[in-house]
Design a protein around this motif. Structure first.
Motif, mmCIF file in Angstrom:
data_model
loop_
_atom_site.group_PDB
_atom_site.id
_atom_site.type_symbol
_atom_site.label_atom_id
_atom_site.label_comp_id
_atom_site.label_asym_id
_atom_site.label_seq_id
_atom_site.Cartn_x
_atom_site.Cartn_y
_atom_site.Cartn_z
ATOM 1 N N PHE A 50 -0.745 -12.177 6.717
ATOM 2 C CA PHE A 50 -0.677 -10.854 7.332
ATOM 3 C C PHE A 50 -1.978 -10.100 7.060
ATOM 4 O O PHE A 50 -2.509 -10.154 5.947
ATOM 5 N N PRO A 51 -2.500 -9.381 8.031
ATOM 6 C CA PRO A 51 -3.752 -8.624 7.799
ATOM 7 C C PRO A 51 -3.557 -7.512 6.788
ATOM 8 O O PRO A 51 -2.506 -6.861 6.741
ATOM 9 N N GLY A 52 -4.575 -7.290 5.978
ATOM 10 C CA GLY A 52 -4.491 -6.287 4.929
ATOM 11 C C GLY A 52 -4.362 -4.871 5.447
ATOM 12 O O GLY A 52 -3.882 -3.980 4.735
ATOM 13 N N ILE A 53 -4.777 -4.642 6.701
ATOM 14 C CA ILE A 53 -4.722 -3.285 7.252
ATOM 15 C C ILE A 53 -3.285 -2.798 7.410
ATOM 16 O O ILE A 53 -3.035 -1.585 7.501
ATOM 17 N N MET A 54 -2.322 -3.727 7.413
ATOM 18 C CA MET A 54 -0.921 -3.333 7.536
ATOM 19 C C MET A 54 -0.442 -2.547 6.322
ATOM 20 O O MET A 54 0.514 -1.770 6.420
ATOM 21 N N SER A 55 -1.100 -2.727 5.187
ATOM 22 C CA SER A 55 -0.643 -2.071 3.955
ATOM 23 C C SER A 55 -1.433 -0.815 3.619
ATOM 24 O O SER A 55 -1.231 -0.242 2.548
ATOM 25 N N VAL A 93 -1.457 2.306 4.810
ATOM 26 C CA VAL A 93 -0.677 3.538 4.677
ATOM 27 C C VAL A 93 0.149 3.516 3.394
ATOM 28 O O VAL A 93 0.194 4.513 2.644
ATOM 29 N N ALA A 94 0.781 2.381 3.121
ATOM 30 C CA ALA A 94 1.599 2.274 1.904
ATOM 31 C C ALA A 94 0.733 2.424 0.652
ATOM 32 O O ALA A 94 1.119 3.101 -0.314
ATOM 33 N N ILE A 95 -0.455 1.814 0.659
ATOM 34 C CA ILE A 95 -1.352 1.920 -0.495
ATOM 35 C C ILE A 95 -1.784 3.361 -0.711
ATOM 36 O O ILE A 95 -1.843 3.852 -1.849
ATOM 37 N N TYR A 96 -2.063 4.066 0.379
ATOM 38 C CA TYR A 96 -2.495 5.457 0.246
ATOM 39 C C TYR A 96 -1.407 6.320 -0.397
ATOM 40 O O TYR A 96 -1.690 7.116 -1.301
ATOM 41 N N PHE A 97 -0.169 6.170 0.043
ATOM 42 C CA PHE A 97 0.910 6.988 -0.516
ATOM 43 C C PHE A 97 1.215 6.600 -1.968
ATOM 44 O O PHE A 97 1.603 7.457 -2.772
#
Length: 298
Positions: free
Chosen positions: A135-140, A142-146
């Motif tokens: 899975f591409p890392g860009i999917m996470s 938003v979750a990483i930011y929060f």
């Protein structure tokens, strides 16, 4: 006798045709490689010459500059009120160095555990990491930011630490290449060392790490380039220019508000950013060659 006299000219003609085909194929190969080399080098030469262009406007009548000066380099480091590129460069360098060191340690540790130890759930963990890596890392993002926001790491003073944690946290999951290399090292070396009284840590530091130098070089390059060239994660986490990385600074220079006056400095900054990468490749290539020559002698 007549048969021999007939076969000999035919064989000579066949060899002559083979030689001609080989010469034509070599010429075509060299021509293709030359064209590809020119296509690859042309943007690099252009951005390098553009960094010395006296005319800093983005749109010009000629492809290559007609007048040269060092104004773009000088103004890049002296005019820092609008865009403080030296600070952005230093932020990126600090992040890249720490991530490089941490990623090498993480990958070596995880790869050693997966290669040399046998425990329950090992195969399931490896399969899970393999699937997760698809899975591409860009999917996470938003979750990483929060998650970082909940931990209080998105404030101005904590941005560099947050970027180091984000880039380093997932590096251990890229252990497959290192593990594959460790699998080629005979386990009899580990067993002999442990019979002589070595602990697992001594086996890891005295035997495995010296023999994995080529892969350590590879991982160090990857660990350094990941934060050095990343844009998406830095754009999400860094909120002010004081915490921007070099890639964000280059992006701002091409904004419609700055492009007319900062395009020359953009070219100069692009050249400066490539210098640490070139130095890293040159230094690491020397270590790689030394390690490989030592492995062959051994």
């Amino acid at each position: 006798m007549s048969k021999h006299t007939q076969v000999k000219p035919q064989s000579q003609g066949f060899m002559h045709d083979q030689r001609k085909r080989r010469i034509v194929a070599d010429i075509a190969t060299y021509v293709l490689l030359t064209v590809l080399g020119v296509i690859w080098l042309l943007p690099i030469v252009w951005i390098f010459l553009e960094s010395f262009n006296k005319n800093t406007a983005p749109y010009q009548d000629t492809f290559f500059p007609t007048e040269y000066s060092l104004d773009s380099y000088i103004s890049l480091f002296t005019e820092t009120k609008v865009l403080n590129f030296p600070r952005m460069f230093m932020n990126t360098f600090i992040i890249a160095v720490f991530v490089c060191i941490i990623s090498v340690f993480f990958v070596l540790s995880v790869a050693y555990c997966m290669s040399r130890m046998r425990f329950r759930g090992r195969r399931s963990f490896m399969n899970f990491v393999l699937i997760l890596g698809m899975f591409p890392g860009i999917m996470s993002v938003v979750a990483i930011y929060f998650i970082l926001k909940a931990m209080g790491l998105t404030s101005d003073g904590m941005t560099i630490l947050a970027l180091i944690l984000v880039y380093s946290a997932g590096t251990g999951a890229g252990f497959y290449v290192m593990k594959g290399y460790m699998d080629t090292i005979p386990t009899s070396l580990d067993e002999a060392a442990m019979l002589d009284g070595c602990t697992r840590w001594q086996v890891f530091t005295k035997i495995i790490i010296p023999m994995c130098r080529p892969m350590i070089v590879y991982q160090a390059i990857v660990g350094f380039l990941t934060p050095w060239l990343d844009f998406v994660m830095a754009k999400v986490i860094a909120r002010t220019q004081e915490n921007y990385t070099a890639s964000l600074g280059l992006w701002l220079m091409l904004d419609k508000e700055y492009i007319n006056s900062w395009f020359g400095r953009f070219a100069a900054a692009a050249v400066l950013i490539s210098i640490p990468i070139a130095i890293l490749f040159i230094v690491m290539q020397r270590f790689y060659q030394e390690s490989m020559s030592g492995a062959v002698k051994g």
